[in-house]
Scaffold this active site. Structure first.
Site, PDB file in Angstrom:
ATOM      1  N   TYR B 101      41.196  41.933  31.497  1.00  0.00           N
ATOM      2  CA  TYR B 101      40.389  43.027  32.035  1.00  0.00           C
ATOM      3  C   TYR B 101      41.082  44.349  31.750  1.00  0.00           C
ATOM      4  O   TYR B 101      42.309  44.433  31.725  1.00  0.00           O
ATOM      5  CB  TYR B 101      40.242  42.899  33.559  1.00  0.00           C
ATOM      6  CG  TYR B 101      39.259  41.867  34.018  1.00  0.00           C
ATOM      7  CD1 TYR B 101      37.928  42.199  34.281  1.00  0.00           C
ATOM      8  CD2 TYR B 101      39.646  40.553  34.231  1.00  0.00           C
ATOM      9  CE1 TYR B 101      37.025  41.260  34.731  1.00  0.00           C
ATOM     10  CE2 TYR B 101      38.749  39.601  34.682  1.00  0.00           C
ATOM     11  CZ  TYR B 101      37.440  39.958  34.930  1.00  0.00           C
ATOM     12  OH  TYR B 101      36.548  39.018  35.377  1.00  0.00           O
ATOM     13  N   TYR B 140      40.914  33.353  32.134  1.00  0.00           N
ATOM     14  CA  TYR B 140      42.208  33.973  32.437  1.00  0.00           C
ATOM     15  C   TYR B 140      42.801  33.354  33.689  1.00  0.00           C
ATOM     16  O   TYR B 140      42.086  32.856  34.556  1.00  0.00           O
ATOM     17  CB  TYR B 140      42.061  35.492  32.606  1.00  0.00           C
ATOM     18  CG  TYR B 140      41.137  35.902  33.719  1.00  0.00           C
ATOM     19  CD1 TYR B 140      41.611  36.091  35.013  1.00  0.00           C
ATOM     20  CD2 TYR B 140      39.778  36.098  33.480  1.00  0.00           C
ATOM     21  CE1 TYR B 140      40.759  36.459  36.039  1.00  0.00           C
ATOM     22  CE2 TYR B 140      38.925  36.457  34.499  1.00  0.00           C
ATOM     23  CZ  TYR B 140      39.421  36.643  35.780  1.00  0.00           C
ATOM     24  OH  TYR B 140      38.565  36.991  36.784  1.00  0.00           O
ATOM     25  N   ARG B 150      40.295  31.145  35.931  1.00  0.00           N
ATOM     26  CA  ARG B 150      38.861  31.387  36.123  1.00  0.00           C
ATOM     27  C   ARG B 150      38.082  30.931  34.887  1.00  0.00           C
ATOM     28  O   ARG B 150      38.474  31.215  33.753  1.00  0.00           O
ATOM     29  CB  ARG B 150      38.568  32.888  36.316  1.00  0.00           C
ATOM     30  CG  ARG B 150      39.102  33.568  37.561  1.00  0.00           C
ATOM     31  CD  ARG B 150      38.578  33.051  38.890  1.00  0.00           C
ATOM     32  NE  ARG B 150      37.221  32.523  38.954  1.00  0.00           N
ATOM     33  CZ  ARG B 150      36.102  33.257  39.065  1.00  0.00           C
ATOM     34  NH1 ARG B 150      36.159  34.566  39.124  1.00  0.00           N
ATOM     35  NH2 ARG B 150      34.910  32.689  39.134  1.00  0.00           N
ATOM     36  N   HIS B 153      33.274  34.190  32.647  1.00  0.00           N
ATOM     37  CA  HIS B 153      32.172  34.678  33.487  1.00  0.00           C
ATOM     38  C   HIS B 153      31.933  36.162  33.270  1.00  0.00           C
ATOM     39  O   HIS B 153      32.807  36.888  32.790  1.00  0.00           O
ATOM     40  CB  HIS B 153      32.451  34.418  34.975  1.00  0.00           C
ATOM     41  CG  HIS B 153      33.651  35.144  35.491  1.00  0.00           C
ATOM     42  ND1 HIS B 153      34.929  34.667  35.364  1.00  0.00           N
ATOM     43  CD2 HIS B 153      33.764  36.345  36.120  1.00  0.00           C
ATOM     44  CE1 HIS B 153      35.776  35.522  35.890  1.00  0.00           C
ATOM     45  NE2 HIS B 153      35.103  36.567  36.358  1.00  0.00           N
ATOM     46  N   HIS B 155      30.473  39.453  35.568  1.00  0.00           N
ATOM     47  CA  HIS B 155      30.095  39.915  36.899  1.00  0.00           C
ATOM     48  C   HIS B 155      28.795  40.714  36.819  1.00  0.00           C
ATOM     49  O   HIS B 155      28.626  41.539  35.916  1.00  0.00           O
ATOM     50  CB  HIS B 155      31.180  40.838  37.471  1.00  0.00           C
ATOM     51  CG  HIS B 155      32.480  40.156  37.734  1.00  0.00           C
ATOM     52  ND1 HIS B 155      32.820  39.649  38.964  1.00  0.00           N
ATOM     53  CD2 HIS B 155      33.538  39.899  36.925  1.00  0.00           C
ATOM     54  CE1 HIS B 155      34.031  39.118  38.902  1.00  0.00           C
ATOM     55  NE2 HIS B 155      34.490  39.254  37.677  1.00  0.00           N
TER      56      HIS B 155
END
Lengths: 199, 228
Positions: B101, B140, B150, B153, B155
């Protein structure tokens, strides 16, 4: 009529800021919702609102995002579309969003106006929604003003709250900051746990 | 035929997702549906959108194209009665192809992509449709438990028109081997997890450009009167 199953809720996670609150956090993307719900010429009593989100150990939550939605000074919610690139310098949007990750102490701070009463049986109030890592749902609550005691006493929603918990929704008056200010700490747990809503 | 189970939402407290332990309400929530039934939500006009808000492969380019598998994500937004929801604001964010991120609190040792931010937004059209291009996000690690990862995905923050139509969720990709190990995904009742998983749509693919995934969103609220 066939009923569809809802999409389940999931946490906002810790990394929302570069999309939801990019300008506040200094990311290279624009924002369409801000800490200011108003423009310089918005009619009404200009105020600021601060607060914190506190976890079950009383620690301020530094990665929450807080949204406000409120009526204007006449008690009217905005129904016209918000067009940030066209009108936000002048118009009251009634909708604000701030992350708790940029101010010391994980404080959120909004600038707005004190809302008018939306109708009979409603004291001036602001709808508050919180999202954060560790919360699998948006948490909804309301902010009322402690200096509206007479109106608060007749508010339908406050009256539905057990008397001993009503104070969790009352923002207190604070001095300083150039404008009239109000402060509300939102307690996720504990003796002062905020009253959250379900629809 | 088994009756459909509409109880799809995760609990507030789900101890395997450790952060819920100190951050979930412990007291009963106050039912306010009747009191707030007339409250609508803010509406955004088309001018919130800039040219590449719906193309994350283009909206943060500095000196080239972002790295990774380009995909199209598209779908429709409905209410529980199946009515398309127009002019719903979808705000999206995600990791890059390496599972990193942009966020400054992110510490995962994977490369940033100078040409990818991972944020975007789109409004649904009159039929409730939306679509955007992006790079398929990577998996990640995170600190919830030993060797926690995780699943891939994206969000979604969804702002519809009634109070109950404010939703934040995550879209997953079909067949992810991390599903069974991820407490955030597992927090949803088993029968409802499929609702968070996009469907691969070969027929929506842009040939020689991008594979496509369909992710439909149903905004809730407990409008029992509609169905009783």
């Amino acid at each position: 009529m066939e009923r569809l199953r809802q999409t389940p809720s999931q946490t906002v996670g810790p990394f929302f800021a570069y999309s939801l609150t990019a300008q506040q956090y200094g990311y290279p993307y624009d924002s369409i919702v801000h800490h200011a719900l108003l423009g310089p010429a918005t009619p009404g009593q200009h105020i600021y609102i601060t607060g914190r989100v506190l976890d079950g150990q009383g620690a301020p939550v530094p990665d929450a995002v807080v949204e406000l939605w409120q009526a204007d000074a006449q008690g009217q919610y905005r129904t016209a579309p918000i067009n940030p690139r066209e009108d936000d310098g002048r118009d009251f949007t009634g909708f604000g969003r701030v992350g708790t990750g940029t101010q010391a102490g994980a404080v959120f701070r909004f600038e707005t106006i004190k809302p008018g009463a939306v109708g009979p049986g409603q004291a001036p109030h602001i709808n508050v929604t919180l999202f954060m890592r560790g919360s699998l749902h948006g948490l909804r609550t309301r902010l009322y003003f402690e200096d509206e005691a007479a109106a608060n006493a007749h508010d339908e929603l406050l009256s539905a709250v057990p008397p001993e918990r009503r104070a969790t929704l009352l923002a207190r008056c604070v001095a300083g900051g150039g404008l009239p200010g109000y402060h509300l700490d939102i307690h996720l747990q504990g003796a002062e746990e905020t009253v959250f809503f379900t629809l | 035929m088994e009756p459909v189970n509409f109880d799809v939402q995760p609990p507030h407290l789900y101890p395997p997702y450790k952060s819920t332990i100190l951050r979930s309400p412990t007291r009963p929530l106050l039912p306010v549906r009747e009191l707030l039934k007339d409250l609508s939500l803010p509406v955004f006009g088309e001018s919130v959108l800039q040219q590449f808000d719906n193309d994350l492969t283009k909206n943060a380019r500095v000196n080239g194209e972002p790295i990774g598998e380009r995909i199209k994500v598209a779908g429709r937004v409905f209410d529980e009665a199946g009515r398309p929801q127009p002019n719903v604001l979808l705000e999206i964010w995600q990791a890059n192809a390496a599972g990193r991120y942009v966020h400054r609190r992110e510490v995962h040792d994977a490369p940033l992509d100078p040409n990818f931010l991972g944020g975007g937004r789109v409004l649904t059209d009159r039929e409730g449709r939306y679509s955007f291009y992006t790079i398929k996000p990577g998996a990640y690690p995170w600190g919830n438990h030993h060797n926690a990862w995780r699943p891939n995905h994206i969000h979604f923050s969804v702002l519809g028109h009634q109070l109950a139509h404010r939703l934040v969720t995550q879209m997953y990709f079909p067949g992810d081997p991390l599903f069974e190990f991820d407490p955030i995904y597992q927090s949803v009742p088993a029968h409802a997890r499929e609702l968070l998983v996009a469907r691969f749509r070969m027929d929506w693919t842009d040939p020689e450009f991008a594979l496509a995934y369909e992710f439909n969103i149903v905004l809730g609220g407990h409008h029992q009167s509609l169905f009783e």
